[in-house]
Design a protein around this motif. Structure first.
Motif, mmCIF file in Angstrom:
data_model
loop_
_atom_site.group_PDB
_atom_site.id
_atom_site.type_symbol
_atom_site.label_atom_id
_atom_site.label_comp_id
_atom_site.label_asym_id
_atom_site.label_seq_id
_atom_site.Cartn_x
_atom_site.Cartn_y
_atom_site.Cartn_z
ATOM 1 N N HIS A 134 -18.607 8.336 -3.411
ATOM 2 C CA HIS A 134 -18.508 9.784 -3.546
ATOM 3 C C HIS A 134 -19.293 10.525 -2.452
ATOM 4 O O HIS A 134 -19.071 10.274 -1.281
ATOM 5 N N ARG A 135 -20.246 11.404 -2.835
ATOM 6 C CA ARG A 135 -20.892 12.254 -1.827
ATOM 7 C C ARG A 135 -22.096 11.577 -1.185
ATOM 8 O O ARG A 135 -22.777 12.178 -0.358
ATOM 9 N N ALA A 140 -3.357 -3.364 4.429
ATOM 10 C CA ALA A 140 -3.099 -4.364 3.388
ATOM 11 C C ALA A 140 -2.125 -3.731 2.411
ATOM 12 O O ALA A 140 -2.337 -2.610 1.940
ATOM 13 N N ALA A 194 -14.067 8.465 5.953
ATOM 14 C CA ALA A 194 -14.822 9.683 5.634
ATOM 15 C C ALA A 194 -16.030 9.885 6.543
ATOM 16 O O ALA A 194 -16.507 11.017 6.707
ATOM 17 N N MET A 199 -26.268 13.641 5.526
ATOM 18 C CA MET A 199 -27.541 13.901 4.858
ATOM 19 C C MET A 199 -27.926 12.681 4.038
ATOM 20 O O MET A 199 -27.076 12.086 3.375
ATOM 21 N N ILE A 216 -22.936 7.594 2.821
ATOM 22 C CA ILE A 216 -23.714 7.346 4.038
ATOM 23 C C ILE A 216 -25.134 6.947 3.634
ATOM 24 O O ILE A 216 -25.690 5.966 4.142
ATOM 25 N N LEU A 217 -25.701 7.692 2.689
ATOM 26 C CA LEU A 217 -27.028 7.338 2.173
ATOM 27 C C LEU A 217 -27.034 5.910 1.616
ATOM 28 O O LEU A 217 -27.975 5.144 1.851
ATOM 29 N N ASP A 266 -8.107 -3.263 8.384
ATOM 30 C CA ASP A 266 -8.058 -1.796 8.427
ATOM 31 C C ASP A 266 -7.337 -1.414 9.723
ATOM 32 O O ASP A 266 -7.661 -1.954 10.784
ATOM 33 N N MET A 311 0.847 -1.196 0.000
ATOM 34 C CA MET A 311 0.000 0.000 0.000
ATOM 35 C C MET A 311 0.870 1.228 0.000
ATOM 36 O O MET A 311 2.019 1.188 0.387
HETATM 37 C C1 FAD Z 1 -16.974 16.432 3.773
HETATM 38 C C2 FAD Z 1 -17.794 15.220 3.455
HETATM 39 C C3 FAD Z 1 -19.172 15.272 3.606
HETATM 40 C C4 FAD Z 1 -19.942 14.159 3.282
HETATM 41 N N1 FAD Z 1 -21.299 14.227 3.481
HETATM 42 C C5 FAD Z 1 -22.061 13.163 3.157
HETATM 43 C C6 FAD Z 1 -23.465 13.211 3.370
HETATM 44 O O1 FAD Z 1 -24.000 14.207 3.885
HETATM 45 N N2 FAD Z 1 -24.207 12.133 3.003
HETATM 46 C C7 FAD Z 1 -23.653 11.019 2.426
HETATM 47 O O2 FAD Z 1 -24.384 10.088 2.083
HETATM 48 N N3 FAD Z 1 -22.303 10.932 2.251
HETATM 49 C C8 FAD Z 1 -21.512 11.973 2.588
HETATM 50 N N4 FAD Z 1 -20.167 11.924 2.396
HETATM 51 C C9 FAD Z 1 -19.599 10.766 1.683
HETATM 52 C C10 FAD Z 1 -19.345 9.580 2.587
HETATM 53 O O3 FAD Z 1 -18.750 10.001 3.781
HETATM 54 C C11 FAD Z 1 -18.448 8.581 1.856
HETATM 55 O O4 FAD Z 1 -18.963 8.282 0.574
HETATM 56 C C12 FAD Z 1 -18.322 7.277 2.635
HETATM 57 O O5 FAD Z 1 -17.995 7.542 3.982
HETATM 58 C C13 FAD Z 1 -17.265 6.404 1.998
HETATM 59 O O6 FAD Z 1 -17.117 5.267 2.799
HETATM 60 P P1 FAD Z 1 -16.046 4.150 2.428
HETATM 61 O O7 FAD Z 1 -16.146 3.098 3.458
HETATM 62 O O8 FAD Z 1 -16.217 3.758 1.000
HETATM 63 O O9 FAD Z 1 -14.638 4.879 2.464
HETATM 64 P P2 FAD Z 1 -13.823 5.492 3.691
HETATM 65 O O10 FAD Z 1 -14.711 6.084 4.685
HETATM 66 O O11 FAD Z 1 -12.776 6.355 3.093
HETATM 67 O O12 FAD Z 1 -13.159 4.233 4.374
HETATM 68 C C14 FAD Z 1 -12.152 3.519 3.733
HETATM 69 C C15 FAD Z 1 -11.383 2.757 4.785
HETATM 70 O O13 FAD Z 1 -10.491 1.891 4.098
HETATM 71 C C16 FAD Z 1 -9.277 1.856 4.816
HETATM 72 N N5 FAD Z 1 -8.248 1.437 3.866
HETATM 73 C C17 FAD Z 1 -7.966 1.959 2.654
HETATM 74 N N6 FAD Z 1 -6.982 1.268 2.075
HETATM 75 C C18 FAD Z 1 -6.646 0.267 2.926
HETATM 76 C C19 FAD Z 1 -5.673 -0.770 2.896
HETATM 77 N N7 FAD Z 1 -4.851 -0.948 1.874
HETATM 78 N N8 FAD Z 1 -5.585 -1.603 3.960
HETATM 79 C C20 FAD Z 1 -6.420 -1.448 5.014
HETATM 80 N N9 FAD Z 1 -7.352 -0.473 5.108
HETATM 81 C C21 FAD Z 1 -7.462 0.363 4.065
HETATM 82 C C22 FAD Z 1 -9.109 3.267 5.382
HETATM 83 O O14 FAD Z 1 -8.303 3.217 6.542
HETATM 84 C C23 FAD Z 1 -10.544 3.640 5.703
HETATM 85 O O15 FAD Z 1 -10.881 3.342 7.042
HETATM 86 C C24 FAD Z 1 -19.343 12.982 2.766
HETATM 87 C C25 FAD Z 1 -17.957 12.914 2.669
HETATM 88 C C26 FAD Z 1 -17.177 14.020 3.010
HETATM 89 C C27 FAD Z 1 -15.678 13.924 2.920
#
Ligand code: FAD
Length: 416
Positions: A365-366, A202, A65, A72, A369-370, A58, A1
């Motif tokens: 993306h945005r 990883a 994020a 929302m 959470i939804l 992890d 990584m």
């Molecule tokens: C400012 C902001 C506002 C937002 N507002 C909203 C909202 O109002 N409503 C909504 O629906 N969404 C919203 N979102 C979007 C939402 O937060 C994200 O789409 C969502 O949290 C993504 O989740 P995820 O698990 O895919 O990724 P992440 O939350 O990025 O989690 C990825 C995880 O993978 C781990 N990881 C990565 N690579 C490795 C590796 N090689 N080995 C081990 N671990 C690894 C990281 O440590 C991390 O914990 C917002 C995001 C931001 C930044």
């Protein structure tokens, strides 16, 4: 990584890339999920509920994020031209939320702050009003429920709004959840469902004879699995050893967010989410029952930089103040930046890739959470049947395979 900050990358040792290096630790699991953000966690939880042996890798499960996101659940107010396919998935997830919240609360013993409060999207000047009128027309054409209100009607609903508000859209179906509580509850629900956690990075995907067989950790330990799910958020495209044609085309989209606190004497300050486009920038205020008021968010393409900047804080406060002047009285309790996992069409990549044994659950993306509830169901279906359910067929990672290859080729030609 590779390194996590500021886009400065350290390539993984080439001996680890694409090879089953390292000594295996324990018996292989059925499913290994790389990434314990809300998307990886909900995938793990739902897969474990279906009887699969699941491990999440992890260093900090429950982080990511969700620690920054506003929460929302904005299927209707976040509708954009050209995103009608995504709208279907967003609505499917929004419909699941009440039951999902109840089930997760029961499974974890933790409240996730789901609040059916609705949203008011308002306009401050003639341009914003025209923009909102267009959005309303698109919502109506898409069969969605939203109601146009004049300025006075908006202020009757939310008395703290600025006197200059020209009108707005009342969307009673766009609610909210607390993403930090959601992530914490998912960790507990996973543990209770028997999911194992390996708190480490990883380093590389293991591939044997055209099949993903698990991952190798930074210390060389190999974890074997029947199926591997890459759910690494904005880092999903950076795991070493993933063949180029199945690499997730995901990029980080930075968002800065502020948290203010509404003292009890001011409550209720706002009763629902209030949002607007101010001079072309989106700003929203999400009030929680606890008194927390989330103000967001910038949208910046700056690689893996998560610096909170004076300019970002200034713009958010300036725009939020135009909308709700009273916010300047509130204590500013937190400033933070996070990374949305952006994809080329702003929609997630879900399910099996062209490499046997490798799935993606990323690119939310945005709306991550939804989309958490529907992603859990879709991924559990894919992991147990090998196929995506119909509602998610359009979100296969395979939609990018040839385009991704062509654009890489094009870039190579350009740089040659
Ligand atoms: C400012 C902001 C506002 C937002 N507002 C909203 C909202 O109002 N409503 C909504 O629906 N969404 C919203 N979102 C979007 C939402 O937060 C994200 O789409 C969502 O949290 C993504 O989740 P995820 O698990 O895919 O990724 P992440 O939350 O990025 O989690 C990825 C995880 O993978 C781990 N990881 C990565 N690579 C490795 C590796 N090689 N080995 C081990 N671990 C690894 C990281 O440590 C991390 O914990 C917002 C995001 C931001 C930044």
């Amino acid at each position: 990584m590779r390194s996590r900050t500021n886009g400065k990358t350290e390539a993984a040792p080439s001996s680890l890339e694409g090879s089953p290096a390292g000594s295996p630790e324990g018996p292989p699991c059925d499913v290994l999920v790389v990434g314990g953000g809300v998307i990886g966690l909900v995938t793990a939880w739902r897969a474990a509920q279906r009887g699969l042996a699941v491990t999440v890798v992890d260093p900090e499960p429950g982080g990511g994020a969700a620690q920054v996101a506003a929460g929302m659940l904005a299927a209707v107010t976040e509708l954009h031209y050209g995103e009608q396919t995504l709208l279907g998935l967003n609505l499917a997830s929004a419909r699941r939320y009440p039951d999902f919240a109840a089930e997760l609360t029961e499974a974890s013993g933790q409240d996730i702050g789901y609040r059916a409060c609705g949203t008011l999207a308002v306009a401050l000047d003639a341009d914003d009003r025209a923009h909102l009128r267009d959005l309303h027309a698109l919502q109506v054409r898409s069969g969605l429920t939203s109601e146009w209100l004049n300025g006075r009607e908006c202020r009757r609903l939310e008395p703290m709004l600025a006197p200059g508000v020209r009108g707005g859209l009342r969307v009673d179906g766009d609610h909210q959840v607390d993403p930090r509580r959601l992530a914490a509850a998912l960790v507990v629900a996973c543990e209770r469902a028997g999911v194992r956690f390996t708190r480490a990075w990883a380093q590389a995907l293991s591939v044997v004879r055209d099949r993903a067989t698990g991952v190798v950790l930074a210390d060389g330990t190999a974890l074997a699995a029947g199926q591997t799910v890459l759910a690494g958020g904005s880092l999903s495209g950076r795991l070493a050893g993933v063949p180029e044609e199945v690499t997730a085309p995901v990029r980080p989209v930075k968002g800065q967010v502020l948290r203010l606190t509404v003292p009890r004497r001011y409550a209720p300050f706002l009763s629902r989410t209030v949002r607007a486009v101010v001079r072309g920038s989106h700003v929203y205020l999400v009030p929680r029952v606890s008194g927390e008021l989330v103000v967001g968010a910038t949208s910046e393409e700056l690689g893996w930089d998560t610096t909170v900047t004076a300019g970002g804080v200034y713009e958010l406060l300036r725009d939020a103040h135009e909308l709700v002047p009273g916010i300047t009285e509130l204590p500013l309790t937190e400033t933070r930046a996070g990374l949305r996992p952006g994809s080329p069409d702003n929609a997630p990549l879900l399910g099996p890739t062209a490499l046997a044994g490798l799935h993606l659950a990323t690119g939310h993306h945005r709306n991550g959470i939804l989309l958490t509830p529907v992603t859990g169901d879709v991924m559990a279906h894919a992991l147990t049947t090998g196929e995506l359910p119909d509602e998610a067929a359009a979100f296969t990672p395979r939609r990018f395979t040839s385009a991704h290859l062509n654009s890489s080729k094009h870039l190579t030609e350009l740089s040659a």
